[in-house]
Design a protein around this motif. Structure first.
Motif, PDB file in Angstrom:
ATOM      1  N   LEU A 121     -42.484  26.709 -18.931  1.00  0.00           N
ATOM      2  CA  LEU A 121     -42.823  25.334 -18.566  1.00  0.00           C
ATOM      3  C   LEU A 121     -43.004  24.411 -19.774  1.00  0.00           C
ATOM      4  N   PRO A 122     -43.787  24.781 -20.797  1.00  0.00           N
ATOM      5  CA  PRO A 122     -43.905  23.872 -21.941  1.00  0.00           C
ATOM      6  C   PRO A 122     -42.604  23.746 -22.737  1.00  0.00           C
ATOM      7  N   ARG A 123     -41.785  24.781 -22.738  1.00  0.00           N
ATOM      8  CA  ARG A 123     -40.475  24.655 -23.389  1.00  0.00           C
ATOM      9  C   ARG A 123     -39.633  23.597 -22.668  1.00  0.00           C
ATOM     10  N   LEU A 124     -39.662  23.657 -21.345  1.00  0.00           N
ATOM     11  CA  LEU A 124     -38.915  22.687 -20.543  1.00  0.00           C
ATOM     12  C   LEU A 124     -39.409  21.268 -20.825  1.00  0.00           C
ATOM     13  N   ALA A 125     -40.698  21.097 -20.971  1.00  0.00           N
ATOM     14  CA  ALA A 125     -41.269  19.770 -21.162  1.00  0.00           C
ATOM     15  C   ALA A 125     -41.099  19.230 -22.581  1.00  0.00           C
ATOM     16  N   PHE A 126     -41.209  20.083 -23.588  1.00  0.00           N
ATOM     17  CA  PHE A 126     -41.326  19.584 -24.954  1.00  0.00           C
ATOM     18  C   PHE A 126     -40.183  19.947 -25.898  1.00  0.00           C
ATOM     19  N   CYS A 127     -39.343  20.887 -25.533  1.00  0.00           N
ATOM     20  CA  CYS A 127     -38.237  21.294 -26.405  1.00  0.00           C
ATOM     21  C   CYS A 127     -36.941  20.633 -25.951  1.00  0.00           C
ATOM     22  N   LYS A 128     -35.918  20.741 -26.786  1.00  0.00           N
ATOM     23  CA  LYS A 128     -34.606  20.257 -26.364  1.00  0.00           C
ATOM     24  C   LYS A 128     -34.168  21.039 -25.135  1.00  0.00           C
ATOM     25  N   LEU A 129     -33.513  20.338 -24.222  1.00  0.00           N
ATOM     26  CA  LEU A 129     -32.965  21.033 -23.053  1.00  0.00           C
ATOM     27  C   LEU A 129     -31.841  21.948 -23.506  1.00  0.00           C
ATOM     28  N   ARG A 130     -31.763  23.122 -22.915  1.00  0.00           N
ATOM     29  CA  ARG A 130     -30.751  24.101 -23.312  1.00  0.00           C
ATOM     30  C   ARG A 130     -29.806  24.353 -22.152  1.00  0.00           C
ATOM     31  N   GLY A 131     -28.532  24.449 -22.476  1.00  0.00           N
ATOM     32  CA  GLY A 131     -27.499  24.650 -21.473  1.00  0.00           C
ATOM     33  C   GLY A 131     -27.718  25.864 -20.599  1.00  0.00           C
ATOM     34  N   GLU A 132     -28.221  26.940 -21.189  1.00  0.00           N
ATOM     35  CA  GLU A 132     -28.409  28.167 -20.399  1.00  0.00           C
ATOM     36  C   GLU A 132     -29.476  27.991 -19.318  1.00  0.00           C
ATOM     37  N   TRP A 133     -30.369  27.030 -19.474  1.00  0.00           N
ATOM     38  CA  TRP A 133     -31.366  26.772 -18.436  1.00  0.00           C
ATOM     39  C   TRP A 133     -30.721  26.221 -17.169  1.00  0.00           C
ATOM     40  N   LEU A 134     -29.573  25.600 -17.335  1.00  0.00           N
ATOM     41  CA  LEU A 134     -28.906  24.959 -16.204  1.00  0.00           C
ATOM     42  C   LEU A 134     -27.859  25.850 -15.551  1.00  0.00           C
ATOM     43  N   LYS A 135     -27.597  27.009 -16.139  1.00  0.00           N
ATOM     44  CA  LYS A 135     -26.595  27.933 -15.611  1.00  0.00           C
ATOM     45  C   LYS A 135     -27.212  28.875 -14.585  1.00  0.00           C
ATOM     46  N   ASP A 136     -26.409  29.248 -13.623  1.00  0.00           N
ATOM     47  CA  ASP A 136     -26.780  30.289 -12.647  1.00  0.00           C
ATOM     48  C   ASP A 136     -28.148  30.045 -11.999  1.00  0.00           C
ATOM     49  N   ASP A 137     -28.484  28.816 -11.761  1.00  0.00           N
ATOM     50  CA  ASP A 137     -29.737  28.458 -11.082  1.00  0.00           C
ATOM     51  C   ASP A 137     -30.994  28.922 -11.816  1.00  0.00           C
ATOM     52  N   LYS A 138     -30.906  29.169 -13.142  1.00  0.00           N
ATOM     53  CA  LYS A 138     -32.081  29.654 -13.883  1.00  0.00           C
ATOM     54  C   LYS A 138     -33.253  28.687 -13.759  1.00  0.00           C
ATOM     55  N   LEU A 139     -32.989  27.404 -13.966  1.00  0.00           N
ATOM     56  CA  LEU A 139     -34.063  26.424 -13.896  1.00  0.00           C
ATOM     57  C   LEU A 139     -34.659  26.374 -12.493  1.00  0.00           C
ATOM     58  N   LYS A 140     -33.805  26.347 -11.512  1.00  0.00           N
ATOM     59  CA  LYS A 140     -34.253  26.311 -10.114  1.00  0.00           C
ATOM     60  C   LYS A 140     -35.087  27.554  -9.780  1.00  0.00           C
ATOM     61  N   ASP A 141     -34.600  28.713 -10.192  1.00  0.00           N
ATOM     62  CA  ASP A 141     -35.326  29.956  -9.926  1.00  0.00           C
ATOM     63  C   ASP A 141     -36.663  30.000 -10.665  1.00  0.00           C
ATOM     64  N   MET A 142     -36.654  29.493 -11.897  1.00  0.00           N
ATOM     65  CA  MET A 142     -37.878  29.533 -12.699  1.00  0.00           C
ATOM     66  C   MET A 142     -38.961  28.650 -12.083  1.00  0.00           C
ATOM     67  N   VAL A 143     -38.614  27.445 -11.661  1.00  0.00           N
ATOM     68  CA  VAL A 143     -39.652  26.571 -11.114  1.00  0.00           C
ATOM     69  C   VAL A 143     -40.120  27.031  -9.740  1.00  0.00           C
ATOM     70  N   LYS A 144     -39.344  27.892  -9.091  1.00  0.00           N
ATOM     71  CA  LYS A 144     -39.775  28.462  -7.807  1.00  0.00           C
ATOM     72  C   LYS A 144     -40.717  29.653  -7.985  1.00  0.00           C
ATOM     73  N   LYS A 145     -40.768  30.231  -9.198  1.00  0.00           N
ATOM     74  CA  LYS A 145     -41.563  31.436  -9.443  1.00  0.00           C
ATOM     75  C   LYS A 145     -43.057  31.212  -9.271  1.00  0.00           C
ATOM     76  N   ASP A 146     -43.503  30.017  -9.600  1.00  0.00           N
ATOM     77  CA  ASP A 146     -44.938  29.758  -9.623  1.00  0.00           C
ATOM     78  C   ASP A 146     -45.130  28.251  -9.578  1.00  0.00           C
ATOM     79  N   ARG A 147     -46.384  27.836  -9.519  1.00  0.00           N
ATOM     80  CA  ARG A 147     -46.680  26.403  -9.595  1.00  0.00           C
ATOM     81  C   ARG A 147     -48.066  26.219 -10.175  1.00  0.00           C
ATOM     82  N   ILE A 148     -48.238  25.111 -10.869  1.00  0.00           N
ATOM     83  CA  ILE A 148     -49.539  24.789 -11.458  1.00  0.00           C
ATOM     84  C   ILE A 148     -50.478  24.349 -10.350  1.00  0.00           C
ATOM     85  N   VAL A 149     -51.681  24.894 -10.381  1.00  0.00           N
ATOM     86  CA  VAL A 149     -52.702  24.473  -9.420  1.00  0.00           C
ATOM     87  C   VAL A 149     -53.838  23.724 -10.108  1.00  0.00           C
TER      88      VAL A 149
END
Length: 197
Positions: A121-149
């Motif tokens: 999550l902090p990498r997504l917010a503060f680092c350069k966006l990386r192409g591999e995050w957008l491949k094969d639904d990685k980003l979508k799957d990652m944000v579905k794994k958990d959520r901030i409460v």
């Protein structure tokens, strides 16, 4: 690209509007100013959207509407500085573990306490966006794994600042690294506090 440029042009009193080069310089200035505010000032402005940014005729950048300001308490500011500096390091299991611990020390709680999510999550917010995050639904799957409460307001607002500044960068076709821009201020914060990474 047009929205940031149009809004900045609307604020100019004279001339044909800001060039892409001027807008990129403005973005660099905004990144530096907000890093300075977060790590060196008692309060930081958490609302740097294009409507609150002025391109002044002499080339300077003006900021208006400081109505959405907040602050980190001293210990949280030090932990946020650590987070930024850890994010500047190459990813590894050891760095990820320290990022997770820092997020927890900042008061972040998630529904499932998923460590991979907390490191990503902090990498997504503060680092350069990386192409591999957008491949094969990685980003979508990652944000579905958990959520901030639960998270502190200052951290949420730092995420907001990063998101708004990144959006300005994307409008200019710039993949902005908030970490790179804020790293010197984070280092200064740790040094002044007598703390280490």
């Amino acid at each position: 690209r047009a929205s940031a440029e149009v809004r900045l042009r609307c604020r100019r009193r004279a001339g044909a509007g800001a060039s892409t080069h001027q807008l990129r310089n403005a973005l660099k200035t905004l990144l530096e100013v907000h890093g300075f505010q977060i790590f060196c000032c008692p309060l930081f402005n958490a609302d740097p959207h294009p409507g609150n940014i002025l391109a002044l005729p002499d080339g300077r950048v003006g900021l208006i509407d400081m109505g959405q300001c907040t602050s980190f308490d001293p210990a949280a500011k030090v932990n946020f500085a650590r987070l930024v500096l850890l994010l500047a390091r190459p990813a590894s299991p050891e760095v990820d573990a320290r990022i997770v611990e820092t997020m927890l020390n900042l008061g972040v709680q998630t529904e499932k306490s998923d460590r991979e999510y907390l490191a990503f999550l902090p990498r997504l917010a503060f680092c350069k966006l990386r192409g591999e995050w957008l491949k094969d639904d990685k980003l979508k799957d990652m944000v579905k794994k958990d959520r901030i409460v639960e998270q502190p307001l200052a951290l949420l607002m730092a995420f907001r600042v990063a998101s708004l500044l990144r959006g300005f960068g994307m409008a200019l076709l710039e993949n902005v690294s908030i970490v790179e821009a804020w790293q010197p201020w984070a280092e200064r914060c740790l040094s002044k506090s007598g703390e280490s990474l």
